[in-house]
Each structure stands twice: as structure tokens, then as C-alpha cells.
Design an enzyme around this catalytic site. Structure first.
Site, PDB file in Angstrom:
ATOM      1  N   ALA A   1       7.198 -21.134  -3.228  1.00  0.00           N
ATOM      2  CA  ALA A   1       6.199 -20.414  -2.432  1.00  0.00           C
ATOM      3  C   ALA A   1       6.059 -18.940  -2.786  1.00  0.00           C
ATOM      4  O   ALA A   1       5.814 -18.109  -1.923  1.00  0.00           O
ATOM      5  CB  ALA A   1       6.521 -20.573  -0.949  1.00  0.00           C
TER       6      ALA A   1
ATOM      7  N   THR B   1       4.027 -32.413  -6.038  1.00  0.00           N
ATOM      8  CA  THR B   1       4.780 -31.178  -6.305  1.00  0.00           C
ATOM      9  C   THR B   1       4.386 -30.058  -5.349  1.00  0.00           C
ATOM     10  O   THR B   1       5.208 -29.218  -4.996  1.00  0.00           O
ATOM     11  CB  THR B   1       4.508 -30.745  -7.769  1.00  0.00           C
ATOM     12  OG1 THR B   1       4.945 -31.781  -8.641  1.00  0.00           O
ATOM     13  CG2 THR B   1       5.236 -29.471  -8.121  1.00  0.00           C
TER      14      THR B   1
ATOM     15  N   SER C   1       5.432 -24.206 -13.334  1.00  0.00           N
ATOM     16  CA  SER C   1       6.066 -23.537 -12.191  1.00  0.00           C
ATOM     17  C   SER C   1       5.239 -22.416 -11.580  1.00  0.00           C
ATOM     18  O   SER C   1       5.757 -21.621 -10.806  1.00  0.00           O
ATOM     19  CB  SER C   1       7.442 -23.027 -12.612  1.00  0.00           C
ATOM     20  OG  SER C   1       7.359 -22.443 -13.870  1.00  0.00           O
TER      21      SER C   1
ATOM     22  N   HIS D   1       3.097 -15.288  -7.533  1.00  0.00           N
ATOM     23  CA  HIS D   1       3.606 -14.519  -8.676  1.00  0.00           C
ATOM     24  C   HIS D   1       2.575 -13.496  -9.146  1.00  0.00           C
ATOM     25  O   HIS D   1       1.379 -13.762  -9.116  1.00  0.00           O
ATOM     26  CB  HIS D   1       3.871 -15.449  -9.867  1.00  0.00           C
ATOM     27  CG  HIS D   1       4.948 -16.457  -9.648  1.00  0.00           C
ATOM     28  ND1 HIS D   1       6.270 -16.114  -9.544  1.00  0.00           N
ATOM     29  CD2 HIS D   1       4.909 -17.811  -9.534  1.00  0.00           C
ATOM     30  CE1 HIS D   1       6.990 -17.215  -9.372  1.00  0.00           C
ATOM     31  NE2 HIS D   1       6.195 -18.253  -9.356  1.00  0.00           N
TER      32      HIS D   1
HETATM   33  C1  LIG Z   1      10.926 -26.260  -7.473  1.00  0.00           C
HETATM   34  C2  LIG Z   1       9.544 -25.720  -7.749  1.00  0.00           C
HETATM   35  C3  LIG Z   1       9.280 -24.381  -7.475  1.00  0.00           C
HETATM   36  C4  LIG Z   1       8.018 -23.871  -7.719  1.00  0.00           C
HETATM   37  N1  LIG Z   1       7.738 -22.591  -7.331  1.00  0.00           N
HETATM   38  C5  LIG Z   1       6.496 -22.110  -7.461  1.00  0.00           C
HETATM   39  C6  LIG Z   1       6.188 -20.808  -6.984  1.00  0.00           C
HETATM   40  O1  LIG Z   1       7.031 -20.134  -6.407  1.00  0.00           O
HETATM   41  N2  LIG Z   1       4.921 -20.334  -7.175  1.00  0.00           N
HETATM   42  C7  LIG Z   1       3.968 -21.067  -7.816  1.00  0.00           C
HETATM   43  O2  LIG Z   1       2.873 -20.561  -7.995  1.00  0.00           O
HETATM   44  N3  LIG Z   1       4.217 -22.332  -8.223  1.00  0.00           N
HETATM   45  C8  LIG Z   1       5.455 -22.858  -8.058  1.00  0.00           C
HETATM   46  N4  LIG Z   1       5.735 -24.132  -8.467  1.00  0.00           N
HETATM   47  C9  LIG Z   1       4.701 -24.897  -9.171  1.00  0.00           C
HETATM   48  C10 LIG Z   1       3.688 -25.514  -8.250  1.00  0.00           C
HETATM   49  O3  LIG Z   1       4.290 -26.094  -7.112  1.00  0.00           O
HETATM   50  C11 LIG Z   1       2.937 -26.570  -9.073  1.00  0.00           C
HETATM   51  O4  LIG Z   1       2.458 -25.980 -10.248  1.00  0.00           O
HETATM   52  C12 LIG Z   1       1.771 -27.151  -8.312  1.00  0.00           C
HETATM   53  O5  LIG Z   1       2.175 -27.611  -7.033  1.00  0.00           O
HETATM   54  C13 LIG Z   1       1.168 -28.297  -9.113  1.00  0.00           C
HETATM   55  O6  LIG Z   1       0.100 -28.808  -8.371  1.00  0.00           O
HETATM   56  P1  LIG Z   1      -0.730 -30.050  -8.878  1.00  0.00           P
HETATM   57  O7  LIG Z   1      -1.888 -30.161  -7.970  1.00  0.00           O
HETATM   58  O8  LIG Z   1      -0.953 -29.901 -10.338  1.00  0.00           O
HETATM   59  O9  LIG Z   1       0.274 -31.272  -8.754  1.00  0.00           O
HETATM   60  P2  LIG Z   1       0.671 -32.153  -7.493  1.00  0.00           P
HETATM   61  O10 LIG Z   1       0.875 -31.344  -6.278  1.00  0.00           O
HETATM   62  O11 LIG Z   1       1.829 -33.000  -7.919  1.00  0.00           O
HETATM   63  O12 LIG Z   1      -0.605 -33.061  -7.247  1.00  0.00           O
HETATM   64  C14 LIG Z   1      -0.926 -34.138  -8.082  1.00  0.00           C
HETATM   65  C15 LIG Z   1      -1.473 -35.234  -7.214  1.00  0.00           C
HETATM   66  O13 LIG Z   1      -1.973 -36.264  -8.030  1.00  0.00           O
HETATM   67  C16 LIG Z   1      -1.805 -37.482  -7.348  1.00  0.00           C
HETATM   68  N5  LIG Z   1      -1.894 -38.555  -8.332  1.00  0.00           N
HETATM   69  C17 LIG Z   1      -1.107 -38.749  -9.407  1.00  0.00           C
HETATM   70  N6  LIG Z   1      -1.514 -39.830 -10.093  1.00  0.00           N
HETATM   71  C18 LIG Z   1      -2.587 -40.318  -9.443  1.00  0.00           C
HETATM   72  C19 LIG Z   1      -3.443 -41.427  -9.669  1.00  0.00           C
HETATM   73  N7  LIG Z   1      -3.294 -42.243 -10.712  1.00  0.00           N
HETATM   74  N8  LIG Z   1      -4.435 -41.645  -8.776  1.00  0.00           N
HETATM   75  C20 LIG Z   1      -4.610 -40.839  -7.726  1.00  0.00           C
HETATM   76  N9  LIG Z   1      -3.825 -39.792  -7.469  1.00  0.00           N
HETATM   77  C21 LIG Z   1      -2.834 -39.520  -8.318  1.00  0.00           C
HETATM   78  C22 LIG Z   1      -0.437 -37.338  -6.699  1.00  0.00           C
HETATM   79  O14 LIG Z   1      -0.306 -38.217  -5.600  1.00  0.00           O
HETATM   80  C23 LIG Z   1      -0.435 -35.873  -6.305  1.00  0.00           C
HETATM   81  O15 LIG Z   1      -0.806 -35.673  -4.969  1.00  0.00           O
HETATM   82  C24 LIG Z   1       7.002 -24.688  -8.265  1.00  0.00           C
HETATM   83  C25 LIG Z   1       7.272 -26.036  -8.523  1.00  0.00           C
HETATM   84  C26 LIG Z   1       8.524 -26.545  -8.259  1.00  0.00           C
HETATM   85  C27 LIG Z   1       8.791 -27.996  -8.484  1.00  0.00           C
END
Ligand SMILES: Cc1cc2nc3c(=O)[nH]c(=O)nc-3n(C[C@H](O)[C@H](O)[C@H](O)COP(=O)(O)OP(=O)(O)OC[C@H]3O[C@@H](n4cnc5c(N)ncnc54)[C@H](O)[C@@H]3O)c2cc1C
Length: 472
Positions: free
Chosen positions: A59, A53, A351, A62
Site C-alpha cells: 500500500a 494481487t 511491485s 511510490h
Molecule cells: C507483497 C506485495 C507488495 C506490493 N506492494 C506494492 C506497493 O506498495 N505499491 C504498489 O504500487 N504496488 C505494490 N504491489 C504491486 C501491486 O499490488 C500489483 O502490481 C497490482 O495489484 C497488480 O494488479 P493487477 O490488476 O495487474 O493484478 P490482480 O490484482 O492480480 O488482478 C488480476 C485479475 O485477473 C483475474 N483473472 C485472471 N485470469 C482470469 C481469467 N482467465 N478470466 C477472468 N479473470 C481472470 C484475477 O481473478 C484477478 O482479479 C505489491 C504486490 C505485492 C504482492
């Protein structure tokens, strides 16, 4: 400094393994790497950091003015915004404090603005104000007809999500954390004193486990015996307009939110172009890789965009993309500590996770401490050398002194985005090198411009292959 993407993982036990190298997992690894006494690993199923994600969002840094007051998300977004703004200033992550305008298009929306200002105040943001139609038009001359007024939210900014994730990962690795890529955790045997994680590259042992697996956090949770939530992906499609559109918009233009979410925004990016989106489509629980764009989604965005900024629709589209939010049926993060199991779940980071990432990391470190992790004293980490992707600051091709020192920074490879051979070389030799030309794009902007690599693609690929050949 260890980054691995093939071969057997180390057998020596870690103090903490963080699963998931998105912006959240990288922030947690960086936070833990500040403690030299800890042996930390960050692992991801993908071949690069930030492949989930975290690579496809809107980007926005907030302020959290519209969060649910009193929620964990409200607290961590507010704290995270402050932390990331300060970190960006220290490290050179591009941020532009443009401010946001929530535009009211009818009397009902106009009438909703005072309540939104009051909610912002409950979230600690007292600097919002309501402006009338004339002032709004003066501040955004290209706005479509019929706007009645707006809530002015001065603190909202745009940020570079790619450099943010890379900065955290780089700092963690330089501070001694291991980064294991192509390393999917397939199963977990919880145990004492170590949990054993079965990965495609062998077994990892760790005393403490952090689940930052994004869209798969619920699956990993179930491997640990918990059935607390289910992730249903909420897709957000976006359209990127060419940089010639940048003069059309000065603020982040937001709609007045509804029960369905924040709605479709028009926003400049730090790379000098303009975003329109995202959609909010609840997908099937299994559609966790459905990041395609659809005709209906793009048509919806164009219809929304036409009202806000009609001239934008005449501009050329550079790209479309989609990201998947990790919705869980609850309007808050699902961060849960299981102290007896030495396990923290960082789920449901929907988000706002980019903004909140550093605060989430600090919170997770605290939870681990409460669960018995002895960290020892922290140390200051030096700021990592990061690519200069922001259009508002001097790019390498504009820096005469840099070019005089090394002409490779004057040699343009990607003409649309004005990316030099020097930047590509630096990215390929970085502590967390890209695993693909797409990863190189997120580190340099090469192939991200209006021709989408039609012109520079072969040259970029050749540099990539050359570096990988030399490394291999
Ligand atoms: C359309 C959209 C707009 C957004 N706009 C904003 C914004 O403007 N501002 C803001 O602050 N946030 C925004 N967000 C939210 C933000 O992008 C997410 O909250 C954030 O990127 C989440 O990060 P994460 O590290 O939790 O997840 P991810 O980036 O999904 O990382 C999780 C990782 O875990 C890995 N993984 C999963 N399962 C396993 C496993 N079993 N073994 C090893 N690795 C694994 C995956 O490969 C992945 O790389 C937005 C999201 C979206 C979709």
C-alpha cells in the site's frame, strides 16, 4: 449500470473487453468508460473486484525514485503517482504523505546512499537528501541501535489499495461499463471483426481485448497465440501490527535495496496500524494461488523488524497475509500492443502496479487508439461516493452532524475498527457490492481489527446475509 455475477453474459458485442478486475483492469475500464461512445465490459473470474494481487500489497504510493531509469515502469510509476495522488484528493481515497527514510545500517549501505540519490534524480526526483545518524534518530526515536544515516525521500505516501480499486470499478460501472464477475475467460478465438471469449457464463464478443489478468496474463496471452513471457509468482508475506504500535513509527522505513529487491519495510498504514514486510520468495510457476504464510517467512520478517524497530516486536500482531507479484524475469512491465489483432497485453505488473494503475490505464487507452479504436470525445466523470476508511481524516463514528442526520452512523458494529451499521449498510447497497464478508471488510474495515471478527463477526455476517437475502 450493470454488475452481474450469475447467468448468461450478454450476447451483444462489446467494443472493448478488459479481462481482470484488479487495480489495473479496473483503472483501464474506468479510463475507457470516460468515452460514452464505447461499449465496455470488465470481467473477472472472482466474485468481487480486487480479489487477486491487488488486495494484498504494502500500500505504498511510490514516487518511483528507485525505478530503473528510462524503463516503462519508471515512466508509468512517476506519472501514476501524480495521477493517483490527484484522484485521491478528488475522491477521498485515503493517502498519507509520510515520506520514506532508507536507513543505512553499515558503512557499505551508507556509502550507497549518494548513488541512490543520483538515481532518484535521474528519475526526476531531486528532493531527496542524505541525513546523518542524529537527525535520523530525532525523526525516528524508536529506531534500533546502529543506524548510521538515511536517504530522505519526502514524496513517498501510504494509500488505501482497497478504496482505490473500488473507486475505479464504481466509476466505470456508474459511467455505463458492464462488470461481469464469476466470469473466468477459459479460451479465446481471435477473429474479425470480433474476438470470442469462452467464459464459464457463455461467450463474450468484442472488437478489442485488453489482457489485465495479473498472475494469469501469460495464459491468456497464449490463448491469443503469443508466447512472450511466463509469470512466476514472487510471494510477499506481511505482518500487520495492532494500532497501539502506530506511535512507534513516523515514516515509511525502507532498507537500502539490494539486487534481490526492495527488501523489508516497516510502514504505518492509512488504517492506523503498522506493516512489516514483505518477503520476496520466488515460487514455482504453478503456485499462483499460494498466498499462505509460512513459519520461515514470518520468522524472517521478525528478525528484520527487530533490527529496525525493536519495540515493534513487543506489540500485538493483528493479522498476517501474503500477496503474489507477477514476476516475469524482466525488470519492467510487459505491456505490449498487438494492433493487427486489436489486443493489448498488460503483463508483468510487478511491485508498483497500484501506484502506476492510472498511468497504465492512460497508456493502454492510447495503445488502443493507435490500434484503431475510435473513442469519440471523453467526458468528466463525477467522483464516486466512497467509504471513509482513512484514520487521518474524520471517520463516520466521529461525525456528529452525520450521526444527527442518521443515527445509524453512530451505531458501532465492529468495535476494534469502529465501523458503524451505516457504513456497512452503504457498502452492501453500493454500485459494486461485496460478494463476501471479506469483500465487506475491504469496503468498511469491519472484522479487520485486533479481534479479527471474533466479536463482531456474527453481527457483520447477519447484516451481510440480510442484504444478500433482500437482493436475491
Ligand atoms: C507483497 C506485495 C507488495 C506490493 N506492494 C506494492 C506497493 O506498495 N505499491 C504498489 O504500487 N504496488 C505494490 N504491489 C504491486 C501491486 O499490488 C500489483 O502490481 C497490482 O495489484 C497488480 O494488479 P493487477 O490488476 O495487474 O493484478 P490482480 O490484482 O492480480 O488482478 C488480476 C485479475 O485477473 C483475474 N483473472 C485472471 N485470469 C482470469 C481469467 N482467465 N478470466 C477472468 N479473470 C481472470 C484475477 O481473478 C484477478 O482479479 C505489491 C504486490 C505485492 C504482492
Amino acid at each position: 449500470m450493470t454488475v452481474t455475477s450469475a447467468g448468461a453474459v450478454p450476447t451483444e458485442a462489446y467494443d472493448v473487453v478488459v479481462v481482470g478486475a484488479g487495480v489495473v483492469g479496473c483503472a483501464v475500464a474506468r479510463e475507457l468508460a470516460r468515452f460514452p461512445a464505447l461499449r465496455v465490459a470488465l470481467v473477472d473470474a472472482a466474485a468481487d473486484v480486487g480479489e487477486g494481487t491487488s488486495k494484498g500489497n504494502t500500500a505504498i504510493l511510490h514516487t518511483g525514485f528507485d525505478a530503473v531509469p528510462g524503463s516503462l515502469e519508471a515512466r508509468l510509476v512517476r506519472d501514476g503517482q501524480r495521477r493517483l495522488a490527484a484522484y485521491a484528493a478528488e475522491t477521498g481515497i485515503p493517502v498519507e504523505p509520510l515520506g520514506a527514510l532508507l536507513v543505512a545500517w553499515d558503512e557499505e549501505q551508507l556509502a550507497a546512499l549518494p548513488a541512490l540519490a543520483a538515481k532518484a534524480a535521474r528519475n526526476g526526483h531531486h528532493e531527496t537528501g542524505i541525513i546523518g545518524a542524529d537527525e535520523l534518530r530525532a525523526r525516528e526515536p524508536h529506531l534500533g541501535p546502529g543506524a548510521l544515516g538515511a536517504l530522505d525521500v519526502p514524496g513517498e505516501s501510504v494509500v488505501c489499495p482497497w478504496t482505490t480499486t473500488l473507486a475505479y470499478a464504481t466509476q466505470a460501472v456508474l459511467a455505463g461499463a458492464d462488470l461481469h464477475l464469476n466470469c473466468r475467460v477459459e479460451d479465446v478465438s481471435a477473429g474479425v471483426p470480433h474476438h470470442r471469449l469462452a467464459t464459464g457464463r457463455g461467450t463474450l464478443s468484442t472488437r478489442f481485448l485488453v489482457n489485465a489478468a495479473g498472475l494469469h496474463a501469460d495464459t491468456l496471452d497464449r490463448h491469443m497465440g503469443h508466447d512472450d513471457f511466463t509469470v512466476t509468482p514472487r510471494r510477499g508475506q506481511l505482518i500487520v501490527f495492532d494500532r497501539l504500535a502506530r506511535g512507534l513509527v513516523r515514516h515509511i522505513l525502507l532498507p537500502v535495496p539490494t539486487a534481490l529487491g526492495k527488501g523489508v519495510l516497516v510502514s504505518p498504514t492509512v488504517y492506523g496500524n503498522v506493516l512489516l514486510g514483505p518477503t520476496a520468495e520466488d515460487l514455482d510457476v504453478d503456485a499462483r494461488t499460494a498466498t499462505g504464510s509460512t513459519e520461515a517467512g514470518l520468522a524472517f520478517l521478525r528478525e528484520q523488524g527487530r533490527r529496525v524497530l525493536p519495540d515493534l516486536l513487543d506489540e500485538e500482531v493483528t493479522a498476517v497475509y501474503a500477496g503474489l507479484r507477477a514476476a516475469t524475469g524482466q525488470d519492467d512491465y510487459r505491456i505490449t500492443s498487438h494492433p493487427g489483432e486489436r489486443y493489448v497485453t498488460v503483463g508483468g505488473i510487478r511491485s508498483t502496479g497500484l501506484t502506476a494503475s492510472m498511468a497504465i490505464a492512460a497508456h493502454v487507452a492510447e495503445l488502443l487508439g493507435e490500434a484503431g479504436l475510435e473513442t469519440g470525445p471523453p467526458r468528466e466523470l463525477p467522483p464516486p461516493a466512497l467509504p471513509r476508511l482513512g484514520e487521518a481524516s474524520e471517520r463516520p463514528y466521529e461525525n456528529a452532524r452525520l450521526i444527527a442526520g442518521n443515527p445509524v452512523y453512530g451505531e458501532i458494529v465492529c468495535h476494534c475498527e469502529r465501523v458503524t451499521r451505516g457504513e456497512i449498510r452503504d457498502a452492501l447497497a453500493g454500485p459494486v457490492p461485496p460478494a463476501s464478508p471479506d469483500g465487506l471488510r475491504r469496503r468498511t474495515r469491519a472484522r479487520a481489527g485486533r479481534c479479527q471478527g471474533f466479536f463482531c463477526g456474527p453481527a457483520v455476517r447477519a447484516l451481510f446475509d440480510e442484504a444478500k437475502g433482500a437482493a436475491g
